[in-house]
Motif scaffolding. Sequence first.
Motif, PDB file in Angstrom:
ATOM      1  N   LEU A   1      21.101  28.274  35.929  1.00 52.31           N
ATOM      2  CA  LEU A   1      20.063  28.721  36.048  1.00 52.31           C
ATOM      3  C   LEU A   1      19.032  28.887  34.748  1.00 52.31           C
ATOM      4  O   LEU A   1      18.177  28.373  34.465  1.00 52.31           O
ATOM      5  CB  LEU A   1      19.900  29.758  36.923  1.00 52.31           C
ATOM      6  CG  LEU A   1      18.291  30.271  37.321  1.00 52.31           C
ATOM      7  CD1 LEU A   1      17.602  29.156  37.885  1.00 52.31           C
ATOM      8  CD2 LEU A   1      18.340  31.325  38.418  1.00 52.31           C
ATOM      9  N   MET A   2      19.641  29.757  33.839  1.00 52.42           N
ATOM     10  CA  MET A   2      19.170  29.795  32.591  1.00 52.42           C
ATOM     11  C   MET A   2      19.017  28.516  31.543  1.00 52.42           C
ATOM     12  O   MET A   2      17.760  28.264  31.118  1.00 52.42           O
ATOM     13  CB  MET A   2      20.104  30.892  31.676  1.00 52.42           C
ATOM     14  CG  MET A   2      19.241  31.285  30.450  1.00 52.42           C
ATOM     15  SD  MET A   2      18.198  32.386  30.554  1.00 52.42           S
ATOM     16  CE  MET A   2      16.627  31.307  30.144  1.00 52.42           C
ATOM     17  N   ALA A   3      19.670  27.689  31.834  1.00 57.46           N
ATOM     18  CA  ALA A   3      19.573  26.264  31.360  1.00 57.46           C
ATOM     19  C   ALA A   3      18.298  25.653  31.787  1.00 57.46           C
ATOM     20  O   ALA A   3      17.605  24.969  31.388  1.00 57.46           O
ATOM     21  CB  ALA A   3      20.812  25.492  31.396  1.00 57.46           C
ATOM     22  N   GLU A   4      18.274  25.660  33.134  1.00 54.28           N
ATOM     23  CA  GLU A   4      17.007  24.988  33.645  1.00 54.28           C
ATOM     24  C   GLU A   4      15.641  25.790  33.590  1.00 54.28           C
ATOM     25  O   GLU A   4      14.806  25.108  33.157  1.00 54.28           O
ATOM     26  CB  GLU A   4      17.221  24.918  35.322  1.00 54.28           C
ATOM     27  CG  GLU A   4      18.175  24.096  35.803  1.00 54.28           C
ATOM     28  CD  GLU A   4      18.071  22.726  35.741  1.00 54.28           C
ATOM     29  OE1 GLU A   4      16.712  22.346  35.954  1.00 54.28           O
ATOM     30  OE2 GLU A   4      18.807  21.977  35.444  1.00 54.28           O
ATOM     31  N   VAL A   5      15.715  26.992  33.471  1.00 57.94           N
ATOM     32  CA  VAL A   5      14.650  27.884  33.073  1.00 57.94           C
ATOM     33  C   VAL A   5      14.046  27.601  31.423  1.00 57.94           C
ATOM     34  O   VAL A   5      13.057  27.226  31.311  1.00 57.94           O
ATOM     35  CB  VAL A   5      14.771  29.321  33.162  1.00 57.94           C
ATOM     36  CG1 VAL A   5      13.637  30.143  32.480  1.00 57.94           C
ATOM     37  CG2 VAL A   5      14.850  29.737  34.804  1.00 57.94           C
ATOM     38  N   LEU A   6      15.252  27.435  30.646  1.00 56.56           N
ATOM     39  CA  LEU A   6      15.006  27.195  29.263  1.00 56.56           C
ATOM     40  C   LEU A   6      14.514  25.630  29.236  1.00 56.56           C
ATOM     41  O   LEU A   6      13.480  25.468  28.464  1.00 56.56           O
ATOM     42  CB  LEU A   6      16.239  27.309  28.315  1.00 56.56           C
ATOM     43  CG  LEU A   6      16.161  27.139  26.939  1.00 56.56           C
ATOM     44  CD1 LEU A   6      15.029  28.162  26.323  1.00 56.56           C
ATOM     45  CD2 LEU A   6      17.562  27.519  26.264  1.00 56.56           C
ATOM     46  N   ALA A   7      14.987  24.900  29.791  1.00 56.25           N
ATOM     47  CA  ALA A   7      14.500  23.354  29.783  1.00 56.25           C
ATOM     48  C   ALA A   7      13.003  23.305  30.400  1.00 56.25           C
ATOM     49  O   ALA A   7      12.031  22.598  29.895  1.00 56.25           O
ATOM     50  CB  ALA A   7      15.387  22.463  30.527  1.00 56.25           C
ATOM     51  N   GLY A   8      12.592  24.054  31.355  1.00 53.31           N
ATOM     52  CA  GLY A   8      11.385  24.043  31.764  1.00 53.31           C
ATOM     53  C   GLY A   8      10.458  24.717  30.789  1.00 53.31           C
ATOM     54  O   GLY A   8       9.224  24.242  30.516  1.00 53.31           O
TER      55      GLY A   8
END
Length: 130
Positions: A1-8
């Motif tokens: 999830l942190m990777a998705e948030v960071l990418a966003g």
Amino acid sequence: LMAEVLAGLDAIETGRGVPVQVYAGHDSNILNLAGLLGLRWRLPSYQPLQTPPGGAIAFELWQRPSGPAVRLVYFAQTIEQLRHNTPLSLANPPARAVMPVAGCAADHGACGWGDFRRLARRAIEPACVR
């Protein structure tokens, strides 16, 4: 999830992303993100680090004269708002707590974008991300 948030956030910061992104999950997701980033909060009517029903973390990307910054805010209805089924509004908002990121020199709770990106990337286990 942190990777998705960071990418966003990275997409928004570079002008490629949509301005609002929503990820739905559980209190365990909130606690996992808090653990990765060393977040702490205490909302009125709750114990420290308690995750009330319907709580949420907002990752706010701010454009400041000194450069972009990320501020994390935890939102949730108070126990009284839940008990009385109180409609939320600007005049009657949910409780909120700004959460500085551990290891980041925060300016009014906001972490500089470069520092936030570095800390978040360090917290992500590469084997858990495709």
